[in-house]
Design a protein around this motif. Sequence first.
Motif, PDB file in Angstrom:
ATOM      1  N   CYS A  73     120.256  26.352 -45.822  1.00  0.00           N
ATOM      2  CA  CYS A  73     120.518  24.961 -45.462  1.00  0.00           C
ATOM      3  C   CYS A  73     121.300  24.257 -46.559  1.00  0.00           C
ATOM      4  CB  CYS A  73     119.202  24.231 -45.209  1.00  0.00           C
ATOM      5  SG  CYS A  73     119.401  22.509 -44.734  1.00  0.00           S
ATOM      6  N   THR A  97     117.596  12.439 -43.809  1.00  0.00           N
ATOM      7  CA  THR A  97     118.310  13.708 -43.949  1.00  0.00           C
ATOM      8  C   THR A  97     117.338  14.835 -44.265  1.00  0.00           C
ATOM      9  OG1 THR A  97     120.338  12.602 -44.684  1.00  0.00           O
ATOM     10  CG2 THR A  97     120.102  14.929 -45.242  1.00  0.00           C
ATOM     11  N   TYR A 122     115.571  15.665 -40.950  1.00  0.00           N
ATOM     12  CA  TYR A 122     116.429  16.450 -40.055  1.00  0.00           C
ATOM     13  C   TYR A 122     116.597  17.876 -40.585  1.00  0.00           C
ATOM     14  CZ  TYR A 122     118.062  12.832 -36.797  1.00  0.00           C
ATOM     15  OH  TYR A 122     118.151  11.883 -35.793  1.00  0.00           O
ATOM     16  N   ALA A 123     116.747  18.000 -41.900  1.00  0.00           N
ATOM     17  CA  ALA A 123     116.923  19.332 -42.487  1.00  0.00           C
ATOM     18  C   ALA A 123     115.692  20.197 -42.257  1.00  0.00           C
ATOM     19  CB  ALA A 123     117.216  19.207 -43.980  1.00  0.00           C
ATOM     20  N   SER A 124     114.501  19.643 -42.480  1.00  0.00           N
ATOM     21  CA  SER A 124     113.292  20.448 -42.295  1.00  0.00           C
ATOM     22  C   SER A 124     113.104  20.827 -40.832  1.00  0.00           C
ATOM     23  CB  SER A 124     112.058  19.703 -42.820  1.00  0.00           C
ATOM     24  OG  SER A 124     111.875  18.464 -42.180  1.00  0.00           O
ATOM     25  N   ASN A 125     113.463  19.934 -39.907  1.00  0.00           N
ATOM     26  CA  ASN A 125     113.418  20.278 -38.486  1.00  0.00           C
ATOM     27  C   ASN A 125     114.356  21.422 -38.158  1.00  0.00           C
ATOM     28  OD1 ASN A 125     111.868  18.463 -36.336  1.00  0.00           O
ATOM     29  ND2 ASN A 125     112.333  17.188 -38.098  1.00  0.00           N
ATOM     30  N   ALA A 126     115.579  21.344 -38.672  1.00  0.00           N
ATOM     31  CA  ALA A 126     116.569  22.391 -38.407  1.00  0.00           C
ATOM     32  C   ALA A 126     116.121  23.719 -38.999  1.00  0.00           C
ATOM     33  CB  ALA A 126     117.925  21.979 -38.972  1.00  0.00           C
ATOM     34  N   ILE A 127     115.543  23.666 -40.193  1.00  0.00           N
ATOM     35  CA  ILE A 127     115.061  24.886 -40.840  1.00  0.00           C
ATOM     36  C   ILE A 127     113.974  25.552 -39.996  1.00  0.00           C
ATOM     37  CG2 ILE A 127     113.714  25.722 -42.816  1.00  0.00           C
ATOM     38  CD1 ILE A 127     115.302  23.610 -44.495  1.00  0.00           C
ATOM     39  N   ALA A 178     113.548  25.341 -36.764  1.00  0.00           N
ATOM     40  CA  ALA A 178     114.162  25.928 -35.569  1.00  0.00           C
ATOM     41  C   ALA A 178     114.880  27.224 -35.923  1.00  0.00           C
ATOM     42  CB  ALA A 178     115.139  24.929 -34.945  1.00  0.00           C
ATOM     43  N   ALA A 179     115.595  27.224 -37.043  1.00  0.00           N
ATOM     44  CA  ALA A 179     116.320  28.434 -37.460  1.00  0.00           C
ATOM     45  C   ALA A 179     115.352  29.551 -37.833  1.00  0.00           C
ATOM     46  CB  ALA A 179     117.247  28.102 -38.632  1.00  0.00           C
ATOM     47  N   ILE A 226     122.878  26.287 -42.012  1.00  0.00           N
ATOM     48  CA  ILE A 226     122.636  24.941 -41.481  1.00  0.00           C
ATOM     49  C   ILE A 226     123.454  23.952 -42.307  1.00  0.00           C
ATOM     50  CG2 ILE A 226     120.917  23.153 -41.078  1.00  0.00           C
ATOM     51  CD1 ILE A 226     118.820  25.413 -40.931  1.00  0.00           C
ATOM     52  N   ILE A 274     124.002  20.121 -42.922  1.00  0.00           N
ATOM     53  CA  ILE A 274     123.435  18.789 -42.732  1.00  0.00           C
ATOM     54  C   ILE A 274     124.187  17.802 -43.626  1.00  0.00           C
ATOM     55  CG2 ILE A 274     121.389  17.334 -42.987  1.00  0.00           C
ATOM     56  CD1 ILE A 274     120.865  19.252 -40.839  1.00  0.00           C
TER      57      ILE A 274
END
Length: 399
Positions: free
Chosen positions: A135, A189, A192-197, A199-200, A213, A215
């Motif tokens: 990320c 931010t 959002y980053a922890s959410n994306a992480i 999911a990934a 990722i 961001i």
Amino acid sequence: MTSHHPRSNGPLHGVKVLDLSRVLAGPWATQTLADMGAEVIKVERPDVGDDTRQWGPPFTTTKDGGRGDAAYFMCANRGKKSVELDMASPEGADTIRKLALECDVVVENFKVGGLKKYGLDYDSLSAINPRLVYCSITGFGQTGPDAHRAGYDYMIQAMGGLMSVTGQPDGAEGAEPMKVGVAVVDVFTGLYASNAILAALMHARATGEGQHIDIALFDVQAAVLANQATNWFVSGKVPTRMGNAHPNLSPYQPFPCSDGMIIIAVGNDSQFRKLCEALGQPELGTDERFAKNADRVANRELLIPILKTLTQVHTMTDLMQRLEDHGVPCGPINRIDQVFNEPQALHRALMVEQSRDDLSAPVKTVASPIRMSKTPVRYDRPPPALGADNHDVLSRLKD
């Protein structure tokens, strides 16, 4: 004041995170992962550490009376292990690569391309660890005409439109664009980053395939314009500063009492009628100028002075009780010390207290708002002293 002790393994137990980030957005993301049970290894510059260790006053105090880490550092680094490594040296970069080989996630917030010269960019690390979730957090993202620019919360609040809708309206006393009192772009931010992480990570667990990722603070600020942006999309009218009023609701702002002010937040027509009943003017609730929310928004310049006349004769305590009895949302405008003394805050244990061997007093941080019934968040490590985990982490590395 609440003391938290180690808990059972969190939902991210077994996930290993290499944190190359500093300041707030990246550390906020990795602290969220640490609270949920991930092992987070924070890599810091030797003898210097994360910039925010020096962002004070206020500072903590060491047991010998010296200056400890800044409070700012403490807010975003709970639950982590600190390792001092100089990534600019071949030896340091090689050690970080070895750590990345054993990790599931890397988080970094260097300028675009800044880690490539050390062989620590996504392409380099994914080549040795294909399942790696990597990320990158930057001001403007990995692509585009501004990708090369540094980005800080304050400037992004301005450039991203938040300041244009924050502050007193033109013509009022003290009118000017205002930043929010907390670095909200960095915090959003990080979330959002922890959410994306997460999911990934699900994708990586299912396929064995990691990913990069991207961001950007600027993208996040645009996203959290939320209803203000959509108001413009729909109407073509650019939102402006409205002080403490709401662009889509009325009444939804502070109101005077005889001994201070409270917030009244009316979200529907039924609540407005109940407000009028609580103020002893039930006929106001059916007045055709104010009966519907759209009418109240259109006629707010008529409505608000009438309501202020009715509220200002009551004490804060009396008015809030009246409103609570009628089911009208309201609340005091608390100072930060008052927040943590609210009965609800005490019941929910919103302050975490942890001990650190080198400090003269416990470290206090704000509890995670995440409440999970089966795998609760954990608070088993205070924000670490610089290099506190050098031996523990590095001695376990494979040659």
